[in-house]
Design a protein around this motif. Structure first.
Motif, PDB file in Angstrom:
ATOM      1  N   PRO A  79      19.407  16.901 -10.739  1.00 54.29           N
ATOM      2  CA  PRO A  79      20.317  18.431  -9.724  1.00 54.29           C
ATOM      3  C   PRO A  79      21.426  17.055 -10.194  1.00 54.29           C
ATOM      4  O   PRO A  79      21.985  16.411 -10.131  1.00 54.29           O
ATOM      5  CB  PRO A  79      19.898  17.795  -8.669  1.00 54.29           C
ATOM      6  N   PRO A  80      22.185  18.222 -10.724  1.00 57.48           N
ATOM      7  CA  PRO A  80      23.763  17.986 -10.719  1.00 57.48           C
ATOM      8  C   PRO A  80      24.282  17.158  -9.224  1.00 57.48           C
ATOM      9  O   PRO A  80      23.664  17.859  -8.558  1.00 57.48           O
ATOM     10  CB  PRO A  80      24.702  19.700 -10.878  1.00 57.48           C
ATOM     11  N   PRO A  81      24.795  16.169  -9.500  1.00 54.97           N
ATOM     12  CA  PRO A  81      25.914  15.830  -8.339  1.00 54.97           C
ATOM     13  C   PRO A  81      26.424  16.233  -7.814  1.00 54.97           C
ATOM     14  O   PRO A  81      26.475  16.203  -6.132  1.00 54.97           O
ATOM     15  CB  PRO A  81      27.021  14.642  -9.274  1.00 54.97           C
ATOM     16  N   ALA A  82      27.090  17.553  -8.182  1.00 54.56           N
ATOM     17  CA  ALA A  82      27.709  17.739  -6.889  1.00 54.56           C
ATOM     18  C   ALA A  82      26.849  18.937  -6.017  1.00 54.56           C
ATOM     19  O   ALA A  82      27.232  18.591  -3.849  1.00 54.56           O
ATOM     20  CB  ALA A  82      28.274  19.640  -7.500  1.00 54.56           C
ATOM     21  N   ARG A  83      25.199  19.271  -6.343  1.00 61.59           N
ATOM     22  CA  ARG A  83      24.686  19.796  -5.532  1.00 61.59           C
ATOM     23  C   ARG A  83      23.997  17.752  -4.566  1.00 61.59           C
ATOM     24  O   ARG A  83      23.751  18.097  -3.225  1.00 61.59           O
ATOM     25  CB  ARG A  83      23.604  20.510  -6.121  1.00 61.59           C
ATOM     26  N   VAL A  84      23.623  16.793  -5.415  1.00 61.28           N
ATOM     27  CA  VAL A  84      23.316  16.125  -4.942  1.00 61.28           C
ATOM     28  C   VAL A  84      24.492  15.427  -3.731  1.00 61.28           C
ATOM     29  O   VAL A  84      24.259  15.339  -2.617  1.00 61.28           O
ATOM     30  CB  VAL A  84      23.060  14.650  -5.180  1.00 61.28           C
ATOM     31  N   PHE A  85      25.971  15.613  -4.202  1.00 58.66           N
ATOM     32  CA  PHE A  85      26.932  15.494  -3.032  1.00 58.66           C
ATOM     33  C   PHE A  85      26.751  16.181  -1.601  1.00 58.66           C
ATOM     34  O   PHE A  85      26.589  16.349  -1.013  1.00 58.66           O
ATOM     35  CB  PHE A  85      28.078  15.570  -3.563  1.00 58.66           C
ATOM     36  N   GLY A  86      26.587  18.014  -1.853  1.00 65.92           N
ATOM     37  CA  GLY A  86      26.513  18.773  -0.435  1.00 65.92           C
ATOM     38  C   GLY A  86      24.971  18.440  -0.289  1.00 65.92           C
ATOM     39  O   GLY A  86      25.049  18.354   1.201  1.00 65.92           O
ATOM     40  N   TRP A  87      24.398  17.568  -0.663  1.00 65.71           N
ATOM     41  CA  TRP A  87      22.670  17.767   0.179  1.00 65.71           C
ATOM     42  C   TRP A  87      23.049  16.630   0.622  1.00 65.71           C
ATOM     43  O   TRP A  87      22.458  16.257   1.897  1.00 65.71           O
ATOM     44  CB  TRP A  87      21.775  17.755  -0.518  1.00 65.71           C
ATOM     45  N   ARG A  88      23.525  15.270   0.232  1.00 66.85           N
ATOM     46  CA  ARG A  88      23.755  14.222   0.838  1.00 66.85           C
ATOM     47  C   ARG A  88      25.297  14.886   2.827  1.00 66.85           C
ATOM     48  O   ARG A  88      24.674  14.142   3.236  1.00 66.85           O
ATOM     49  CB  ARG A  88      24.232  13.272  -0.030  1.00 66.85           C
ATOM     50  N   VAL A  89      25.836  15.622   2.241  1.00 67.94           N
ATOM     51  CA  VAL A  89      26.982  16.279   3.734  1.00 67.94           C
ATOM     52  C   VAL A  89      26.030  16.544   4.341  1.00 67.94           C
ATOM     53  O   VAL A  89      26.023  16.064   5.574  1.00 67.94           O
ATOM     54  CB  VAL A  89      28.078  16.625   2.820  1.00 67.94           C
TER      55      VAL A  89
END
Length: 186
Positions: A79-89
Motif C-alpha cells: 500500500p502507498p505510504p500515505a495510506r499506511v500513515f493514515g492507518w497508523r494514525v
C-alpha cells in the motif's frame, strides 16, 4: 410526459393499459416477482471517503515529494505510504493517543522506514557496482526524476523517429520559404 416516469415495469404497465403496446409475455411473471428497487440519489454520485483520507491529505501536505505514489491503490500488496500513515494514525488514536502525538509517531515511523529503505538501496547499489551489474530501481525516486524518465523516450524519439524527422524537414523548408519571401517583399 408522465407516462415515461418510473421503472421499466411501471412504464410497460402504463403503455399496456393505454393500449399503446401489446402485453409482453414477461409482464405477468415480472409483476409476480418484481425486480428490486434501489434508492435514488437524485442523479448525484456520492463521494467515497475513507476514515484515513483526512490523514492522507495531511501526509501529502507534509511530504509533497511522495505525491507520485497513487493513494488510491488500497488493496495492492504494497500500500502507498500515505495510506499506511493514515492507518497508523487511526490505530494509535484507537489506543487512546492524541491526534498530534499519533501523527508525530506515524511521521517518525515513515521517516525511519524511508531512511532504512534508502540505506538498503545504497548498499544494494554498492553490491551491484562490485559485481559489475546494473543496480536495482530506486524505491524512492524523486517526482521530477519520475516525470523525466517518462518523457525521456519522447525526447529521444524526436532525434531518431523517421516521421518526426520528416515533419522537422518540412518545417525547416517552410521556414526557409517564409524567410525568402520576406527578403523579396521587404
Amino acid at each position: 410526459m408522465s407516462f415515461m416516469k418510473g421503472d421499466m415495469l411501471t412504464r410497460t404497465r402504463k403503455l399496456v393499459k393505454g393500449l399503446a403496446k401489446a402485453e409482453p409475455v414477461w409482464l405477468k411473471a415480472m409483476e409476480r416477482a418484481p425486480p428490486p428497487t434501489f434508492p435514488s440519489l437524485g442523479g448525484k454520485v456520492q463521494k467515497i471517503s475513507l476514515p484515513e483520507d483526512v490523514y492522507v491529505q495531511k501526509f501529502f501536505k507534509k511530504h509533497p515529494d511522495s505525491k507520485y505514489h497513487d493513494a488510491i491503490k488500497i488493496s495492492s500488496f504494497n500500500p502507498p505510504p500515505a495510506r499506511v500513515f493514515g492507518w497508523r494514525v487511526l490505530e494509535l488514536k484507537e489506543q487512546g493517543v492524541s491526534e498530534e502525538d499519533a501523527m508525530a509517531v506515524a511521521n517518525m515511523e515513515y521517516r525511519a522506514e524511508k531512511k532504512a529503505k534508502k540505506t538498503a538501496y545504497a548498499r544494494l547499489k554498492q553490491i551491484a557496482r562490485l559485481q559489475r551489474k546494473r543496480p536495482p530501481p530506486n524505491p524512492y525516486p524523486s517526482a521530477i526524476k519520475e516525470i523525466q524518465a517518462e518523457e525521456r523516450k519522447h525526447v529521444r524519439a524526436r532525434f531518431f523517429d523517421p516521421e518526426i524527422l520528416q515533419i522537422v524537414q518540412k518545417m525547416k523548408a517552410e521556414k526557409g520559404a517564409n524567410m525568402q519571401e520576406r527578403m523579396r517583399g521587404g
